[in-house]
Scaffold this active site. Structure first.
Site, PDB file in Angstrom:
ATOM      1  N   GLY A   1     -14.077  -2.932   0.582  1.00  0.00           N
ATOM      2  CA  GLY A   1     -15.503  -2.086   1.014  1.00  0.00           C
ATOM      3  C   GLY A   1     -15.907  -1.608  -0.032  1.00  0.00           C
ATOM      4  O   GLY A   1     -17.031  -1.260  -0.618  1.00  0.00           O
TER       5      GLY A   1
ATOM      6  N   GLY B   1      -9.724  -7.826  -1.047  1.00  0.00           N
ATOM      7  CA  GLY B   1      -8.725  -8.475  -0.747  1.00  0.00           C
ATOM      8  C   GLY B   1      -8.780  -9.049  -1.224  1.00  0.00           C
ATOM      9  O   GLY B   1      -7.239 -10.069  -1.356  1.00  0.00           O
TER      10      GLY B   1
ATOM     11  N   LYS C   1     -17.839 -13.357   3.784  1.00  0.00           N
ATOM     12  CA  LYS C   1     -18.679 -11.630   4.372  1.00  0.00           C
ATOM     13  C   LYS C   1     -20.335 -12.154   3.842  1.00  0.00           C
ATOM     14  O   LYS C   1     -20.639 -10.663   3.350  1.00  0.00           O
ATOM     15  CB  LYS C   1     -17.944 -10.315   4.210  1.00  0.00           C
TER      16      LYS C   1
ATOM     17  N   ARG D   1       1.128  -0.928   0.287  1.00  0.00           N
ATOM     18  CA  ARG D   1      -0.062   0.202   0.103  1.00  0.00           C
ATOM     19  C   ARG D   1       0.860   1.150   0.226  1.00  0.00           C
ATOM     20  O   ARG D   1       0.912   2.651  -0.364  1.00  0.00           O
ATOM     21  CB  ARG D   1      -0.725   0.042   1.314  1.00  0.00           C
TER      22      ARG D   1
HETATM   23  P1  ADP Z   1     -12.592 -10.620  -0.209  1.00  0.00           P
HETATM   24  O1  ADP Z   1     -11.506 -10.426   1.075  1.00  0.00           O
HETATM   25  O2  ADP Z   1     -12.544 -11.216  -1.248  1.00  0.00           O
HETATM   26  O3  ADP Z   1     -13.562  -8.988  -0.075  1.00  0.00           O
HETATM   27  P2  ADP Z   1     -14.358 -12.178   2.021  1.00  0.00           P
HETATM   28  O4  ADP Z   1     -13.253 -11.096   3.040  1.00  0.00           O
HETATM   29  O5  ADP Z   1     -15.895 -12.242   2.004  1.00  0.00           O
HETATM   30  O6  ADP Z   1     -12.992 -11.658   0.126  1.00  0.00           O
HETATM   31  O7  ADP Z   1     -13.755 -13.534   1.747  1.00  0.00           O
HETATM   32  C1  ADP Z   1     -12.872 -14.681   1.763  1.00  0.00           C
HETATM   33  C2  ADP Z   1     -12.548 -15.491   2.705  1.00  0.00           C
HETATM   34  O8  ADP Z   1     -14.046 -16.338   2.649  1.00  0.00           O
HETATM   35  C3  ADP Z   1     -11.216 -16.376   2.721  1.00  0.00           C
HETATM   36  O9  ADP Z   1     -10.526 -16.643   3.329  1.00  0.00           O
HETATM   37  C4  ADP Z   1     -11.760 -17.815   2.195  1.00  0.00           C
HETATM   38  O10 ADP Z   1     -11.082 -18.653   3.128  1.00  0.00           O
HETATM   39  C5  ADP Z   1     -13.515 -17.180   2.731  1.00  0.00           C
HETATM   40  N1  ADP Z   1     -14.449 -18.593   2.344  1.00  0.00           N
HETATM   41  C6  ADP Z   1     -14.926 -18.178   1.037  1.00  0.00           C
HETATM   42  N2  ADP Z   1     -16.155 -20.113   0.592  1.00  0.00           N
HETATM   43  C7  ADP Z   1     -15.894 -20.099   1.734  1.00  0.00           C
HETATM   44  C8  ADP Z   1     -16.712 -21.095   2.469  1.00  0.00           C
HETATM   45  N3  ADP Z   1     -17.495 -21.913   1.761  1.00  0.00           N
HETATM   46  N4  ADP Z   1     -16.925 -21.308   3.772  1.00  0.00           N
HETATM   47  C9  ADP Z   1     -15.885 -20.777   4.519  1.00  0.00           C
HETATM   48  N5  ADP Z   1     -15.166 -19.622   4.040  1.00  0.00           N
HETATM   49  C10 ADP Z   1     -15.248 -19.099   2.988  1.00  0.00           C
HETATM   50 MG    MG Z   2     -11.606 -10.159   2.627  1.00  0.00          MG
END
Ligand code: ADP
Ligand code: MG
Length: 398
Positions: free
Chosen positions: A378, A355, A199, A38
């Site tokens: 977000g 992320g 999330k 960053r």
């Molecule tokens: P991003 O950072 O891309 O916005 P999130 O923070 O919402 O994504 O989610 C990422 C996390 O979701 C990862 O750590 C992954 O392991 C978890 N994840 C994805 N699919 C599942 C699932 N089916 N059950 C539990 N955790 C999951």
């Molecule tokens: Mg995340």
């Protein structure tokens, strides 16, 4: 929302005091920065300001401040790293907009750089307190927002300060806004959005808005199981937000009424959540209506991968937020790899936000085949929803 915002190139910065909000919210361990990505990402804007002879006052938050003036969340480590990267001194203020910061800002010479302390040391920051905004603004002549990752927050240092100063975007924000704004204002169709990740509560809310915009909405990852429950299936130990089951039913009905294709998993990889996350795990693939009660859906299955990839192949615009499974574990990464591969192979405008999704694309080596990987999780999601981001709305229109 107008995405045509003024940037640092549209304003005279020479000799001016420029307050530049960056995203220096870097991960640290035992007082050391574990990734300076960053900081590196902020360099083009900072170097431009230095080259133009501005007096550069940088600010950022770091972490969630729970203990007052928690020394673990001091930006001193950032000043040290930034100074190495710039090859010049970065003057560290002892406070945010107090006596020390003010004195140091007033003494700045053209081309010098200083960094304020963690903006969240001030309670007024997250409350968007006008008193703090004004105190920050009083130190400067111009406000530059280059922190896309916090642009969805109306905080004193991200938005409030713009009430008192001419406000423009830095290069990072400019890039995010112009690429994503162009893609979304008038997307080439078919427009496909892919949502996944963990999330669930946050991201489920996005669906309502996305259904107004897209031709196809693909749901994978953890949030797919609340939909599976809404379809009447047993989801075993899978991630589930029971309070959102009715909402998911509404979303299925809305998609149908609007003629939007809503693609949900037809099969999934089940097992017990591995601990550690990248440790060994026993898995099998089952149909979505046959998840065993004692197991958890951890990735999308092969059939689902084919259906999802096909939708991406036919798209002209694709946005992706959230991995399809627990990709940190090699046994559970195949669904996420398949989506990343589909985006990489596609001729469409492809945008990845979030992320973990961004990390997945980078780890898998697909990053250079994606049109744009957003620096905001977000923020990119709210942007994609078409919501107004306070940190961008506050900037001057071209
Ligand atoms: P991003 O950072 O891309 O916005 P999130 O923070 O919402 O994504 O989610 C990422 C996390 O979701 C990862 O750590 C992954 O392991 C978890 N994840 C994805 N699919 C599942 C699932 N089916 N059950 C539990 N955790 C999951
Ligand atoms: Mg995340």
């Amino acid at each position: 929302m107008n995405y045509n915002k003024k940037s640092i190139e549209d304003i005279e910065v020479a000799g001016k005091r420029v307050l530049c909000r960056c995203d220096f919210n870097v991960p640290t361990k035992d007082g050391k920065i574990t990734s300076d990505k960053r900081i590196v990402a902020a360099l083009p804007t900072i170097k431009y300001l230095i080259d133009k002879g501005a007096k550069v006052i940088l600010c950022s938050h770091m972490g969630k401040v729970k203990v007052e003036w928690d020394p673990k969340l001091s930006l001193k480590v950032v000043a040290a790293r930034l100074s190495e990267l710039l090859g010049q001194e970065v003057i560290m203020a002892a406070d945010v907009a107090g006596e020390d910061a003010k004195a140091k800002a007033a003494a700045l010479q053209n081309g010098q750089v200083m960094l304020l302390e963690n903006t969240r040391y001030m309670k007024g920051e997250t409350k968007n307190d006008p008193e703090l905004s004004k105190a920050l603004a009083d130190m400067a002549d111009i406000f530059v927002n280059d922190a896309f990752g916090t642009a969805h927050r109306a905080h004193a240092s991200t938005a409030g300060v713009a009430d008192y100063l001419p406000a423009v975007s830095g290069y990072l924000v400019q890039k995010e806004v112009s690429i994503m704004g162009k893609a979304l204002a008038n997307p080439e169709r078919p427009f496909v959005a892919i949502l996944g990740g963990a999330k669930v509560a946050d991201k489920l809310n996005v669906i309502n808005n996305l259904l107004e915009k897209v031709d196809t909405l693909i749901i994978g990852g953890g949030m797919a199981y609340t939909f599976a429950a809404a379809q009447g299936y047993n989801v075993g130990k899978s991630l589930l937000d029971e309070s959102k089951i009715d909402y998911c039913k509404d979303m299925m009905a809305k998609a149908e009424a609007k003629g939007v294709k809503l693609l949900l998993p037809v099969d999934c990889v089940v097992g017990s959540f591995p601990s550690p996350i990248d440790g060994p795990v026993d898995v099998k693939t089952v149909s979505i209506d046959a998840i065993p009660s004692d197991l958890e859906g951890l990735d999308i299955g092969e059939k689902t991968r084919v259906i999802f990839a096909e939708a991406v192949r036919n798209a002209k615009t694709v946005v992706w937020n959230g991995p399809m499974g627990v990709f940190e574990n090699p046994t559970l990464a195949a669904g996420t790899v398949a989506m990343a591969q589909a985006l990489a192979d596609s001729e469409a405008v492809t945008i990845v936000g979030g992320g973990d999704s961004a990390a997945a694309c980078e780890q898998l080596g697909f990053a250079d085949k994606i049109t744009h990987i957003s620096t905001g999780g977000g923020a990119s999601l709210e942007f994609l929803e078409g919501l107004e981001l306070p940190g961008i709305a506050c900037l001057e229109d071209k």
